[in-house]
Design an enzyme around this catalytic site. Structure first.
Site, mmCIF file in Angstrom:
data_model
loop_
_atom_site.group_PDB
_atom_site.id
_atom_site.type_symbol
_atom_site.label_atom_id
_atom_site.label_comp_id
_atom_site.label_asym_id
_atom_site.label_seq_id
_atom_site.Cartn_x
_atom_site.Cartn_y
_atom_site.Cartn_z
ATOM 1 C CG ASP A 54 -2.514 36.372 -9.880
ATOM 2 O OD1 ASP A 54 -2.489 35.157 -10.163
ATOM 3 O OD2 ASP A 54 -3.254 36.843 -8.997
ATOM 4 C CD GLU A 74 0.347 37.877 -6.981
ATOM 5 O OE1 GLU A 74 0.130 36.660 -7.063
ATOM 6 O OE2 GLU A 74 -0.083 38.593 -6.052
ATOM 7 N NE ARG A 87 -3.108 0.602 -0.753
ATOM 8 C CZ ARG A 87 -3.352 0.678 -2.048
ATOM 9 N NH1 ARG A 87 -2.993 1.754 -2.740
ATOM 10 N NH2 ARG A 87 -3.934 -0.313 -2.680
ATOM 11 C CE LYS A 120 1.415 35.408 -4.416
ATOM 12 N NZ LYS A 120 0.749 34.082 -4.347
ATOM 13 C CE LYS A 147 -1.632 28.456 -4.636
ATOM 14 N NZ LYS A 147 -2.658 28.960 -5.589
#
Length: 283
Positions: free
Chosen positions: A219, A198, A101, A168, A136
């Protein structure tokens, strides 16, 4: 495609095995399978896709029982069709079943990441753009997932907060503007660290061009806006597009002339590649 050293793989695989074996080991296998039984099994793909994570999967068997022998037929990066035999393993039946597994979980997930990456890399191959991952990632699996992206023909973005600067919108808001944020970052970092910023509009891009950066993250721009942005940048920065990109939307984005297309779901939501363990024989 790079390879992952054992020192990176082993903690992940050991943790997965410890989670599965718990305090008493494999109760099912140990109670049913005779201690001296041997078997031969095959790892078989049930879908079309790209193989990734085979070293991690095989390490699971090795850690359970180092006498298990494996013959690899289709290494990482290979394209597979339904029914393709990826590898054949033989040895103690208990070890093969106990490690099954964890081996399949790692191989199926990482092959899914590679397959998803290839789905975008293939459709934009006629352009100069490359598909890239993001941060992410599933906690604990970042290095493995980013490796899987390279198996699918993709490129790696930064690995963490410590290897590049990515400014950002919230950083800009706190700093008081694009120029202030970039200048503060450059005053803090070393000369080898790159700075990416960004932006979400062409006017913001114009502001960034006045101070400069190594990379600009465009973006949620439309393809038309991206074409204009690429013209404005004119090679002064690496251009990266992001924002809910799919294999269908990636083509016009890549054709707009950007250098990179970053896609978060490659790692956080990739569909697993269905790979099974087929039993051939036992003694």
């Amino acid at each position: 495609m790079r390879s992952l050293p054992r020192i990176v793989l082993e903690p992940v695989v050991r943790t997965a095995l410890l989670e599965d074996l718990g305090r008493a080991g494999d109760l099912t296998t140990d109670s049913i399978v005779p201690a001296g039984a041997t078997a031969t099994v095959q790892l078989v793909s049930r879908d079309a896709g790209v193989v990734a994570g085979l070293p991690a999967a095989l390490l699971a068997w090795e850690l359970v029982d180092p006498t298990i022998a494996v013959e690899v037929h289709l290494p990482d990066g290979s394209r597979v069709a339904p029914g393709s035999v990826i590898a054949t393993a033989s040895g103690p039946a208990r070890g093969l079943l106990t490690g099954e597994r964890v081996a399949l979980n790692l191989l199926g997930h990482l092959s899914g990441v590679a397959t998803s990456t290839a789905a975008i890399a293939d459709v934009i191959a006629h352009t100069g753009a490359k598909v890239a991952d993001t941060r992410k990632t599933i906690p604990g699996l970042r290095a493995l997932q980013k490796y899987a992206v390279t198996c699918g023909g993709g490129s790696n973005h930064r690995f963490g907060l410590d290897d590049a600067v990515l400014i950002k919108d919230n950083h800009i808001a706190v700093a008081g503007g694009v120029r202030q944020a970039v200048e503060a970052a450059r005053a803090h970092i070393g000369h080898l660290v790159k700075v990416e910023v960004e932006v979400d509009s062409l006017s913001m891009l114009a502001e960034l061009l006045e101070v400069g950066a190594d990379v600009v993250l465009l973006d949620n721009f439309t393809p038309a806006q991206l074409r204009e942005a690429v013209t404005m940048v004119d090679g002064a920065m690496v251009t990266e597009a992001s924002g809910r990109i799919t294999p269908e939307t990636a083509v016009p984005i890549a054709e707009a002339g950007v250098d990179l297309i970053s896609v978060g779901w490659l790692t956080h939501s990739a569909r697993v590649l269905d790979i099974g363990l087929d039993h051939l024989s036992s003694t």
